[in-house]
Design a protein around this motif. Sequence first.
Motif, PDB file in Angstrom:
ATOM      1  N   THR A 173       0.829  -1.212   0.000  1.00 51.19           N
ATOM      2  CA  THR A 173       0.000   0.000   0.000  1.00 51.19           C
ATOM      3  C   THR A 173       0.861   1.258   0.000  1.00 51.19           C
ATOM      4  O   THR A 173       0.473   2.279  -0.569  1.00 51.19           O
ATOM      5  N   ALA A 174       2.048   1.184   0.625  1.00 52.66           N
ATOM      6  CA  ALA A 174       2.951   2.340   0.610  1.00 52.66           C
ATOM      7  C   ALA A 174       3.455   2.606  -0.805  1.00 52.66           C
ATOM      8  O   ALA A 174       3.522   3.763  -1.248  1.00 52.66           O
ATOM      9  N   ARG A 175       3.810   1.561  -1.533  1.00 53.45           N
ATOM     10  CA  ARG A 175       4.261   1.734  -2.916  1.00 53.45           C
ATOM     11  C   ARG A 175       3.133   2.273  -3.790  1.00 53.45           C
ATOM     12  O   ARG A 175       3.344   3.146  -4.636  1.00 53.45           O
ATOM     13  N   ARG A 176       1.940   1.760  -3.565  1.00 57.56           N
ATOM     14  CA  ARG A 176       0.792   2.222  -4.342  1.00 57.56           C
ATOM     15  C   ARG A 176       0.513   3.703  -4.062  1.00 57.56           C
ATOM     16  O   ARG A 176       0.221   4.482  -4.975  1.00 57.56           O
ATOM     17  N   GLN A 177       0.621   4.092  -2.800  1.00 57.62           N
ATOM     18  CA  GLN A 177       0.336   5.478  -2.430  1.00 57.62           C
ATOM     19  C   GLN A 177       1.398   6.427  -2.963  1.00 57.62           C
ATOM     20  O   GLN A 177       1.090   7.576  -3.311  1.00 57.62           O
ATOM     21  N   GLY A 178       2.649   5.972  -3.040  1.00 59.98           N
ATOM     22  CA  GLY A 178       3.698   6.813  -3.609  1.00 59.98           C
ATOM     23  C   GLY A 178       3.410   7.162  -5.057  1.00 59.98           C
ATOM     24  O   GLY A 178       3.610   8.302  -5.502  1.00 59.98           O
ATOM     25  N   TRP A 179       2.931   6.160  -5.808  1.00 59.19           N
ATOM     26  CA  TRP A 179       2.535   6.384  -7.210  1.00 59.19           C
ATOM     27  C   TRP A 179       1.359   7.353  -7.278  1.00 59.19           C
ATOM     28  O   TRP A 179       1.359   8.303  -8.069  1.00 59.19           O
ATOM     29  N   ARG A 180       0.368   7.115  -6.434  1.00 59.35           N
ATOM     30  CA  ARG A 180      -0.825   7.976  -6.434  1.00 59.35           C
ATOM     31  C   ARG A 180      -0.483   9.420  -6.090  1.00 59.35           C
ATOM     32  O   ARG A 180      -0.982  10.359  -6.712  1.00 59.35           O
ATOM     33  N   ASP A 181       0.356   9.608  -5.083  1.00 59.29           N
ATOM     34  CA  ASP A 181       0.688  10.964  -4.650  1.00 59.29           C
ATOM     35  C   ASP A 181       1.421  11.729  -5.742  1.00 59.29           C
ATOM     36  O   ASP A 181       1.183  12.926  -5.949  1.00 59.29           O
ATOM     37  N   ALA A 182       2.339  11.054  -6.451  1.00 58.70           N
ATOM     38  CA  ALA A 182       3.070  11.724  -7.531  1.00 58.70           C
ATOM     39  C   ALA A 182       2.117  12.131  -8.656  1.00 58.70           C
ATOM     40  O   ALA A 182       2.213  13.231  -9.205  1.00 58.70           O
ATOM     41  N   LEU A 183       1.181  11.244  -9.005  1.00 62.03           N
ATOM     42  CA  LEU A 183       0.200  11.578 -10.038  1.00 62.03           C
ATOM     43  C   LEU A 183      -0.675  12.737  -9.592  1.00 62.03           C
ATOM     44  O   LEU A 183      -0.952  13.665 -10.365  1.00 62.03           O
ATOM     45  N   SER A 184      -1.121  12.698  -8.331  1.00 65.08           N
ATOM     46  CA  SER A 184      -2.009  13.745  -7.810  1.00 65.08           C
ATOM     47  C   SER A 184      -1.348  15.115  -7.836  1.00 65.08           C
ATOM     48  O   SER A 184      -1.992  16.125  -8.142  1.00 65.08           O
ATOM     49  N   GLU A 185      -0.047  15.149  -7.527  1.00 67.49           N
ATOM     50  CA  GLU A 185       0.680  16.420  -7.513  1.00 67.49           C
ATOM     51  C   GLU A 185       0.671  17.086  -8.882  1.00 67.49           C
ATOM     52  O   GLU A 185       0.808  18.309  -8.989  1.00 67.49           O
ATOM     53  N   HIS A 186       0.502  16.283  -9.939  1.00 65.51           N
ATOM     54  CA  HIS A 186       0.528  16.827 -11.305  1.00 65.51           C
ATOM     55  C   HIS A 186      -0.840  16.737 -11.976  1.00 65.51           C
ATOM     56  O   HIS A 186      -0.945  16.956 -13.196  1.00 65.51           O
ATOM     57  N   GLY A 187      -1.875  16.409 -11.192  1.00 67.46           N
ATOM     58  CA  GLY A 187      -3.218  16.354 -11.745  1.00 67.46           C
ATOM     59  C   GLY A 187      -3.416  15.259 -12.773  1.00 67.46           C
ATOM     60  O   GLY A 187      -4.239  15.408 -13.693  1.00 67.46           O
TER      61      GLY A 187
END
Length: 336
Positions: free
Chosen positions: A194-208
């Motif tokens: 879940t930590a790896r998944r969230q890292g991907w999600r957070d990077a995408l979210s930062e760039h919309g």
Amino acid sequence: MSLKAIAAELGISVTTVSRALGGFSDVSAETRMRVEMEAQRRGYRPNTQARRLKTGKIDAVGLVFPEHAAPFNSSVFMDMVSCISRELAYHDIDLLLIADNERADSHSYMRLVKSRRVDALIVTHTLNNDPRLMHLLEAGIPFLALGQVQSGLPCAWFDFDNHAGTRQATQHLIALGHQRIALLSEDNSRAYVTARRQGWRDALSEHGLPETWLRLISPTRRAGYQAVTALMSLPHPPTAIITDSDLSGDGAAMSLQLSGRLSGEHAVSLVVYDGLPQDSIIECDVAAVLQSTRNHVGRQVADMIRKLITGVSPDTLQMLWQPTFHPGKTTLSHTS
């Protein structure tokens, strides 16, 4: 060969030699290393039975792994276990492997603990808010969690910053112009997943950017191959793919190579967490998130569990290592 000979050679007391070889925390790391090297040079082996009677220790550690997963299919996990076992064996400590259903009401490792067959446990593949850890704390059982635990929990743990690993890889791909970035993620709620998944999600979210290309799969070559083959057949396929395990990454790489998309004009960028397995047939230098060597991890975990056994406070044995990103030859610029 006695402790007196080692003490005389190093110019220190017999007590210091004894405590250094026993792993006591009041001996400096430098002194312990000098003692261990001299003992090894002289072929000194302690009287294990006498030490056990004196300290009340069993000189055995249980390593708890999930029975419903396939951790032994992973060369990364197996290499780590091998290194931990080797490091503990050097100090005459046995490593016992214990299969466990992490979501069951009762656990097999409790029988070993209650019958005094192990001094401590290493709990691998921890869950988010893992109920086993609280149970072990309440029971007063020494343990080391291989996985970061919730803030403030006074227990020993070791982990890599899994969130930072996928976040860094995703940010690197975004900087290269990618906007359709897929993640092949293990289909479970273990903390590192879940930590790896969230890292991907957070990077995408930062760039919309959207999470459209998330695929939850089993960590196998077959699943990685099938997932990427299906992704590439979409009307708008991803231009970059990250996998959160080495085996699914190997399957992903094979799918891309067979379709002519691992390199060349129409290549899809690929990043594999932990890198490709050693037995991979892929010869391309695939980009990877790397987590140090298994030898370094094995030594670190073995050292922490030995300190725990000798009475070092668990809340002082908490360590988070940072991964590194290797761009390889499979992260390429992309223009929409």
